[in-house]
Design a protein around this motif. Structure first.
Motif, short mmCIF file in Angstrom:
data_model
loop_
_atom_site.label_atom_id
_atom_site.label_comp_id
_atom_site.label_asym_id
_atom_site.label_seq_id
_atom_site.Cartn_x
_atom_site.Cartn_y
_atom_site.Cartn_z
N GLU A 50 0.83 -1.21 0.00
CA GLU A 50 0.00 0.00 0.00
C GLU A 50 0.87 1.26 0.00
O GLU A 50 0.62 2.20 -0.76
N ARG A 51 1.90 1.27 0.84
CA ARG A 51 2.79 2.43 0.92
C ARG A 51 3.59 2.63 -0.38
O ARG A 51 3.80 3.75 -0.81
N GLN A 53 2.59 1.79 -3.36
CA GLN A 53 1.64 2.32 -4.33
C GLN A 53 1.41 3.82 -4.09
O GLN A 53 1.40 4.60 -5.04
N GLN A 54 1.28 4.22 -2.84
CA GLN A 54 1.11 5.63 -2.51
C GLN A 54 2.34 6.43 -2.94
O GLN A 54 2.22 7.54 -3.46
N TYR A 55 3.52 5.86 -2.71
CA TYR A 55 4.76 6.54 -3.09
C TYR A 55 4.83 6.73 -4.60
O TYR A 55 5.17 7.81 -5.09
N GLN A 57 2.38 6.85 -6.72
CA GLN A 57 1.37 7.83 -7.11
C GLN A 57 1.85 9.24 -6.78
O GLN A 57 1.73 10.16 -7.59
N HIS A 58 2.42 9.42 -5.60
CA HIS A 58 2.94 10.72 -5.19
C HIS A 58 4.07 11.17 -6.12
O HIS A 58 4.14 12.33 -6.54
#
Length: 118
Positions: A50-51, A53-55, A57-58
């Motif tokens: 999850e992290r 994927q967030q990274y 995207q960011h």
């Protein structure tokens, strides 16, 4: 004597049952620990994914995609090249004329350090 023998046998049987219960409890504890470790690892993997994927995207939001950067750089390069070529075309005649003037208009004079022989 028979009652002592029966008591000893009962005591040994009780001791054997107690050892079996302790052994079974240890096995259950080991299974629970193993299950807890597996659940924790699954949770860690899920959180990590999850992290990541967030990274990603960011990172995409902040930096833009690689193609966008390449297109922007190519566009800026083309603009800069056209500006340089325009400046070259505007100033080439002036530069050539100045160069010809410096080369062709010779004014002979003695060097300042030259001392004529006496």
């Amino acid at each position: 004597m028979a009652s002592q023998s029966t008591g000893i046998q009962q005591l040994l049987a009780a001791e054997k049952r107690a050892a079996e219960k302790v052994s079974e409890a240890r096995k259950r504890k080991a299974r629970r620990l193993k299950q807890a470790k597996e659940e924790a690892q699954a949770e860690i993997d899920s959180y990590k994914q999850e992290r990541e994927q967030q990274y990603r995207q960011h990172e995409a939001n902040i930096l833009g995609s690689k193609g966008d950067s390449e297109q922007r750089i190519d566009k800026e390069t083309q603009i800069r090249l056209s500006e340089l070529e325009r400046d070259y075309n505007l100033n080439k005649e002036k530069a050539f004329a100045k160069l010809l003037t410096l080369v062709c208009d010779i004014k002979p004079q003695l060097h300042i350090n030259y001392k004529p022989p006496m």
